[in-house]
Design an enzyme around this catalytic site. Sequence first.
Site, PDB file in Angstrom:
ATOM      1  N   ASP A   1       0.833  -1.195   0.000  1.00  0.00           N
ATOM      2  CA  ASP A   1       0.000   0.000   0.000  1.00  0.00           C
ATOM      3  C   ASP A   1       0.875   1.255   0.000  1.00  0.00           C
ATOM      4  O   ASP A   1       1.932   1.287   0.638  1.00  0.00           O
ATOM      5  CB  ASP A   1      -0.901   0.024   1.241  1.00  0.00           C
ATOM      6  CG  ASP A   1      -2.073  -0.929   1.116  1.00  0.00           C
ATOM      7  OD1 ASP A   1      -2.290  -1.467   0.016  1.00  0.00           O
ATOM      8  OD2 ASP A   1      -2.780  -1.136   2.121  1.00  0.00           O
TER       9      ASP A   1
ATOM     10  N   ARG B   1      -2.739  -1.070  -8.052  1.00  0.00           N
ATOM     11  CA  ARG B   1      -4.071  -0.640  -7.640  1.00  0.00           C
ATOM     12  C   ARG B   1      -4.132   0.875  -7.835  1.00  0.00           C
ATOM     13  O   ARG B   1      -3.259   1.600  -7.360  1.00  0.00           O
ATOM     14  CB  ARG B   1      -4.330  -0.979  -6.171  1.00  0.00           C
ATOM     15  CG  ARG B   1      -5.717  -0.516  -5.669  1.00  0.00           C
ATOM     16  CD  ARG B   1      -5.821  -0.583  -4.150  1.00  0.00           C
ATOM     17  NE  ARG B   1      -5.556  -1.914  -3.666  1.00  0.00           N
ATOM     18  CZ  ARG B   1      -4.873  -2.180  -2.543  1.00  0.00           C
ATOM     19  NH1 ARG B   1      -4.364  -1.200  -1.830  1.00  0.00           N
ATOM     20  NH2 ARG B   1      -4.681  -3.417  -2.149  1.00  0.00           N
TER      21      ARG B   1
ATOM     22  N   LYS C   1      -7.654   7.130  -5.458  1.00  0.00           N
ATOM     23  CA  LYS C   1      -7.589   8.591  -5.445  1.00  0.00           C
ATOM     24  C   LYS C   1      -6.556   9.069  -4.427  1.00  0.00           C
ATOM     25  O   LYS C   1      -5.789   9.982  -4.696  1.00  0.00           O
ATOM     26  CB  LYS C   1      -8.967   9.177  -5.122  1.00  0.00           C
ATOM     27  CG  LYS C   1      -9.994   8.937  -6.218  1.00  0.00           C
ATOM     28  CD  LYS C   1     -11.312   9.624  -5.896  1.00  0.00           C
ATOM     29  CE  LYS C   1     -12.363   9.367  -6.972  1.00  0.00           C
ATOM     30  NZ  LYS C   1     -13.640  10.038  -6.690  1.00  0.00           N
TER      31      LYS C   1
ATOM     32  N   ALA D   1      -5.789   8.873   0.229  1.00  0.00           N
ATOM     33  CA  ALA D   1      -6.537   9.027   1.475  1.00  0.00           C
ATOM     34  C   ALA D   1      -5.858   9.895   2.528  1.00  0.00           C
ATOM     35  O   ALA D   1      -6.369  10.020   3.629  1.00  0.00           O
ATOM     36  CB  ALA D   1      -6.797   7.639   2.078  1.00  0.00           C
TER      37      ALA D   1
ATOM     38  N   THR E   1     -12.346   2.344  -6.544  1.00  0.00           N
ATOM     39  CA  THR E   1     -13.162   3.542  -6.341  1.00  0.00           C
ATOM     40  C   THR E   1     -14.597   3.130  -6.025  1.00  0.00           C
ATOM     41  O   THR E   1     -15.061   2.076  -6.457  1.00  0.00           O
ATOM     42  CB  THR E   1     -13.149   4.449  -7.586  1.00  0.00           C
ATOM     43  OG1 THR E   1     -13.963   5.609  -7.341  1.00  0.00           O
ATOM     44  CG2 THR E   1     -13.677   3.722  -8.818  1.00  0.00           C
TER      45      THR E   1
ATOM     46  N   ARG F   1     -11.220   6.692   5.863  1.00  0.00           N
ATOM     47  CA  ARG F   1     -12.294   6.309   4.952  1.00  0.00           C
ATOM     48  C   ARG F   1     -13.409   7.359   4.982  1.00  0.00           C
ATOM     49  O   ARG F   1     -14.006   7.676   3.957  1.00  0.00           O
ATOM     50  CB  ARG F   1     -12.868   4.940   5.344  1.00  0.00           C
ATOM     51  CG  ARG F   1     -11.884   3.802   5.276  1.00  0.00           C
ATOM     52  CD  ARG F   1     -11.376   3.453   3.902  1.00  0.00           C
ATOM     53  NE  ARG F   1     -10.380   4.327   3.332  1.00  0.00           N
ATOM     54  CZ  ARG F   1      -9.083   4.317   3.659  1.00  0.00           C
ATOM     55  NH1 ARG F   1      -8.633   3.479   4.567  1.00  0.00           N
ATOM     56  NH2 ARG F   1      -8.245   5.132   3.074  1.00  0.00           N
TER      57      ARG F   1
END
Length: 333
Positions: free
Chosen positions: A132, A180, A183, A185, A222, A285
């Site tokens: 990630d 991956r 957008k 976070a 998304t 989130r």
Amino acid sequence: MASLAKDFFIGLSNNDFLNQSAKKFGARFGAERFVAGTVFDAIIPTIRQLNQKKISCTMDHLGEFVTDRSEAEHAKEKIMDMLHQIHEENLDCHVSIKLTQLGLDIEESFCIQNVEQILEVADACDVFVNIDMEKYTHYDSTLKILKLLRKNYPNVGTVIQTYLYDAEKDLSDLEDVRLRIVKGAYKEDSSVAYGSKDEIDKNFLKIAKKRLLGSAFTSIATHDHHIINELKKFIAEHQISTDNFEFQMLYGFRIDMQHQLVKEGYRFCTYIPFGEDWFGYFMRRLAERPQNLNLLVKDAFYTEDNKLKKQPVVIGTVVLTLLLCLGTRKKKG
């Protein structure tokens, strides 16, 4: 107001007191809708249910910004145990990891050693590992480490955050890497990242389309149905094989859309977070999608049969604080 809410949730995600307090309660009182649990064993039935619906999964054992070696090594052992279980249980599932959880902020060589041990197990278990992407301060080191790891471990990929100015430039160096597309976070400075939704969405579509025309596998992550619908048209127009990509969403978000995409014949993956360090993830989130505040209010204060919960909770406090802040700001404006 959306910008204020985003900044507020990002601030909460970095609050040590709230993170530590939330650990005492576990992933519940609102968060259980989006965090699958605290231990992997208990989540296996959920993974099986999703697999039966033709939905694959990626697992994230929550934790980041670790500064203690023993904590990083403990996280590594947990991830390796999970890889063995995925293989033994024959689950349609891969793993997402964060370099800061594995010691990047302690010592780079220590982090690399931990990730290499994870990738050795992943290779033996035939499980893909995704690194990630975190805050921009770790961006260059993450790409450097990925490049180093891929010399010996091809079954590892990473994430492109389309709010970053560098996203498209670095895409060409990753054309053979499974990616991956997200957008982004985290709250980043305007010197490195786009700030408006329109700019980020435009860059997301640009990068996603460019990747879809390539040969490497791409996860399009998304919840935005406008973006998904435009990409579906692009895929049809260019006759892109569904074997080359998947749509991906977070556990607990837009479940009906997840099932609809599978029904339409698209490959789909659900990103499932679990573990005790759930609070920071949960707040980010909400920062990405502040309109989910209504779900948070319902889960924090009401039972499934719409009865008011008696016990005050951490998430409930957060909601009330946010609403008060938003109300005060609106009056001043």
